[in-house]
Design a protein around this motif. Sequence first.
Motif, PDB file in Angstrom:
ATOM      1  N   VAL A   1       0.854  -1.182   0.000  1.00 32.24           N
ATOM      2  CA  VAL A   1       0.000   0.000   0.000  1.00 32.24           C
ATOM      3  C   VAL A   1       0.891   1.233   0.000  1.00 32.24           C
ATOM      4  CG1 VAL A   1      -0.190   0.035   2.526  1.00 32.24           C
ATOM      5  CG2 VAL A   1      -1.905   1.195   1.128  1.00 32.24           C
ATOM      6  N   GLN A   2       0.491   2.245  -0.768  1.00 27.71           N
ATOM      7  CA  GLN A   2       1.209   3.520  -0.786  1.00 27.71           C
ATOM      8  C   GLN A   2       0.382   4.562  -0.056  1.00 27.71           C
ATOM      9  OE1 GLN A   2       1.941   4.106  -5.012  1.00 27.71           O
ATOM     10  NE2 GLN A   2       4.034   3.393  -4.753  1.00 27.71           N
TER      11      GLN A   2
ATOM     12  N   GLN B   1      -0.037   8.725   1.267  1.00 28.51           N
ATOM     13  CA  GLN B   1       0.332  10.122   1.048  1.00 28.51           C
ATOM     14  C   GLN B   1      -0.364  10.986   2.080  1.00 28.51           C
ATOM     15  OE1 GLN B   1       0.353  11.402  -2.961  1.00 28.51           O
ATOM     16  NE2 GLN B   1       0.769  13.534  -2.482  1.00 28.51           N
TER      17      GLN B   1
ATOM     18  N   ALA C   1      -4.036   9.522   2.439  1.00 29.69           N
ATOM     19  CA  ALA C   1      -4.689   8.814   1.341  1.00 29.69           C
ATOM     20  C   ALA C   1      -3.885   7.575   0.986  1.00 29.69           C
ATOM     21  CB  ALA C   1      -4.815   9.729   0.135  1.00 29.69           C
ATOM     22  N   ALA C   2      -4.561   6.457   0.845  1.00 32.49           N
ATOM     23  CA  ALA C   2      -3.896   5.193   0.547  1.00 32.49           C
ATOM     24  C   ALA C   2      -4.310   4.664  -0.815  1.00 32.49           C
ATOM     25  CB  ALA C   2      -4.241   4.165   1.616  1.00 32.49           C
ATOM     26  N   SER C   3      -3.370   4.058  -1.482  1.00 34.87           N
ATOM     27  CA  SER C   3      -3.678   3.409  -2.751  1.00 34.87           C
ATOM     28  C   SER C   3      -3.940   1.932  -2.484  1.00 34.87           C
ATOM     29  CB  SER C   3      -2.507   3.560  -3.715  1.00 34.87           C
ATOM     30  OG  SER C   3      -1.372   2.898  -3.196  1.00 34.87           O
ATOM     31  N   GLY C   4      -4.578   1.269  -3.418  1.00 33.30           N
ATOM     32  CA  GLY C   4      -4.828  -0.152  -3.251  1.00 33.30           C
ATOM     33  C   GLY C   4      -6.177  -0.432  -2.625  1.00 33.30           C
ATOM     34  N   ARG C   5      -6.607  -1.661  -2.776  1.00 36.46           N
ATOM     35  CA  ARG C   5      -7.940  -2.035  -2.324  1.00 36.46           C
ATOM     36  C   ARG C   5      -7.948  -2.696  -0.968  1.00 36.46           C
ATOM     37  NH1 ARG C   5      -9.739  -5.503  -7.411  1.00 36.46           N
ATOM     38  NH2 ARG C   5      -7.546  -6.105  -7.226  1.00 36.46           N
TER      39      ARG C   5
ATOM     40  N   PHE D   1      -6.873  -1.223   1.964  1.00 35.25           N
ATOM     41  CA  PHE D   1      -6.692  -0.233   3.030  1.00 35.25           C
ATOM     42  C   PHE D   1      -7.406  -0.653   4.300  1.00 35.25           C
ATOM     43  CE2 PHE D   1      -5.839   3.735   4.915  1.00 35.25           C
ATOM     44  CZ  PHE D   1      -7.003   4.238   5.480  1.00 35.25           C
TER      45      PHE D   1
ATOM     46  N   ASN E   1     -10.581   5.187   1.279  1.00 32.97           N
ATOM     47  CA  ASN E   1      -9.175   4.807   1.476  1.00 32.97           C
ATOM     48  C   ASN E   1      -8.376   5.938   2.128  1.00 32.97           C
ATOM     49  OD1 ASN E   1      -9.636   2.328   0.355  1.00 32.97           O
ATOM     50  ND2 ASN E   1      -8.249   2.576  -1.366  1.00 32.97           N
ATOM     51  N   THR E   2      -8.974   6.578   3.116  1.00 29.25           N
ATOM     52  CA  THR E   2      -8.342   7.744   3.727  1.00 29.25           C
ATOM     53  C   THR E   2      -8.498   7.711   5.248  1.00 29.25           C
ATOM     54  OG1 THR E   2      -8.823   9.065   1.757  1.00 29.25           O
ATOM     55  CG2 THR E   2      -8.230  10.266   3.746  1.00 29.25           C
TER      56      THR E   2
END
Length: 121
Positions: free
Chosen positions: A1-2, A4, A22-26, A28, A76-77
């Motif tokens: 997961v990335q 920001q 904020a996270a990328s990917g499903r 989280f 995803n936050t």
Amino acid sequence: VQLQASGGGLVQAGGSLKLSCAASGRTFSSYVVGWFRQAPGKEREFVAAISRAGKTTNYADSVKGRFTISRDNAKNTAYLQMNSLKSEDTAVYYCATNWMITSSAYEYNYWGQGTLVTVSS
């Protein structure tokens, strides 16, 4: 997961800021999210953490009653609402993910790049 982190800035003592992570990917919602901060010349310190579903939170004594951690898994936050800010809250704030709620930075495996919060007195 990335991850920001964003939302930092300059605020006067007594003011408020809301940080976002904020996270990328499903996946989280599979992670605990923690917030840490690092002031110049000091070690990184734990601020707050929230469980996967958001039902359990943990705070450092220094921010308890002033900061609130929350999350919106649909977006995803994760968030850190900071009220009654003090000059000693000045630091770079980082969000990170882990499998369990812990205050140890070493247990967190993914980190965002950090956002600077400066509180003027």
